[in-house]
Design an enzyme around this catalytic site. Structure first.
Site, short mmCIF file in Angstrom:
data_model
loop_
_atom_site.label_atom_id
_atom_site.label_comp_id
_atom_site.label_asym_id
_atom_site.label_seq_id
_atom_site.Cartn_x
_atom_site.Cartn_y
_atom_site.Cartn_z
N ASP A 100 0.85 -1.18 0.00
CA ASP A 100 0.00 0.00 0.00
C ASP A 100 0.89 1.24 0.00
OD1 ASP A 100 -3.08 0.85 0.85
OD2 ASP A 100 -1.56 2.29 1.50
N HIS A 155 -3.57 14.39 -9.82
CA HIS A 155 -3.83 12.99 -10.13
C HIS A 155 -2.90 12.44 -11.21
CE1 HIS A 155 -7.39 12.36 -7.63
NE2 HIS A 155 -7.72 13.61 -7.91
N GLU A 192 -4.29 2.51 -4.61
CA GLU A 192 -2.84 2.49 -4.46
C GLU A 192 -2.36 1.17 -3.87
OE1 GLU A 192 -4.49 4.29 -0.64
OE2 GLU A 192 -5.02 4.15 -2.75
N ASN A 233 -1.86 12.93 -4.42
CA ASN A 233 -2.90 13.41 -5.33
C ASN A 233 -3.31 14.84 -5.01
OD1 ASN A 233 -3.26 11.25 -7.12
ND2 ASN A 233 -4.65 10.19 -5.74
N ASP A 249 -0.97 9.00 -10.84
CA ASP A 249 -0.94 7.92 -11.84
C ASP A 249 0.49 7.50 -12.15
OD1 ASP A 249 -3.67 8.02 -11.95
OD2 ASP A 249 -3.78 9.08 -13.87
#
Length: 285
Positions: A135, A148, A178, A143, A152
């Site tokens: 994680d 974002h 994530e 973010n 990504d």
């Protein structure tokens, strides 16, 4: 007898499947030759029957010569063209079907297996194996502060590092947001923890390029052993509890299920891997 002949003809003229366009062309030529031979035999047989009943309006010998010359000239090009067009369509349809199947099993952003494909892969896993859930720490802040697009890029970069470290031997999946799941296969518990720790260290040591700059990223990992008789729900639950302990213990660490002890499990999802919803009370991602 008629059924056997029909079955033989069908088998001879069946298209089948194709692995390349070159194979389509080769099989079209073969099929065209078979069709030309069949057409020639039918032509000759028809002439012989007409001659036998006295209905052939011209000399049989000349008729057979004409049939021998014209039948291949007419039937071959037509058959090649027809079979190639149909065969090419079959080949393109097979490509589309294979691509659809690949997309249905692949996470569109990371390129890793999706949850469905990961679950299917686990069904064939043999012991020793272990499940490691990765994680990304504080992903929400990435973010929120960098956007974002940067998020990504982090997702894609970590996916690439995990896949490279797995080397095709272990199964890597993005299971949502994530989070990643890695099924480590064929290693002892100590070797598994060593591999997972190497992955964690590699991610920590190499900042990820985001736009014109870079960002240091860490991951927390929970590990549980996959042993005979243990169902996936139980395996995932124990790995998730270990991940929870890694988070509350300061993040950027690997925790094995045996370290969990009496730590209370997190409030979370409805069913494992099916609509996973991270909803840990009082715990930021």
């Amino acid at each position: 007898m008629i059924e056997r002949v029909k079955a033989w003809v069908t088998d001879q003229l069946a298209l089948g499947e194709f692995s390349s366009r070159e194979q389509v062309l080769r099989r079209s030529l073969v099929m065209a030759l078979r069709i030309a031979a069949l057409a020639y035999c039918i032509n000759v047989a028809a002439h012989l029957v007409l001659h036998g009943v006295g209905l052939l309006p011209y000399d049989l010998a000349k008729a057979l010569v004409i049939a021998t010359v014209l039948t291949p000239l007419v039937s071959l090009p037509v058959a090649v063209a027809a079979y190639y067009v149909v065969g090419h369509a079959v080949y393109e349809l097979a490509l589309s079907r294979a691509e659809f199947e690949r997309l249905s099993r692949t996470d569109s952003l990371s390129g890793l297996l999706n949850r469905r494909a990961f679950l299917e892969a686990i069904e064939t896993a043999v012991s020793p194996a272990a499940l490691a859930i990765f994680d990304v720490d504080r992903f929400k802040s990435i973010n929120d502060t960098l956007g974002h697009v940067a998020g990504d890029e982090v997702i894609v970069s970590i996916a690439g590092r995990l896949e490279a470290l797995a080397g095709g031997r272990h199964i890597v999946s993005r299971i949502g947001g994530e989070e990643y799941a890695v099924l480590v296969c064929g290693l002892s518990p100590d070797e598994t923890l060593g591999l997972v720790e190497d992955a964690r260290s590699l991610i920590e040591a190499r900042p990820i390029a985001c736009g014109t700059g870079s960002i240091a990223v860490t991951v927390s990992v929970g590990v549980a052993d996959f042993v005979p008789g243990r169902d996936f729900d139980d395996l995932f639950s124990h790995a998730d509890r270990a991940l929870y302990l890694a988070k509350v213990s300061g993040r950027n660490r690997v925790v094995h299920e045996r370290e969990v002890g009496g730590v209370a499990p997190p409030a979370r999802y409805e069913t494992p891997f099916d609509g996973i919803i991270r909803d840990r009370v009082g715990l930021a991602s």
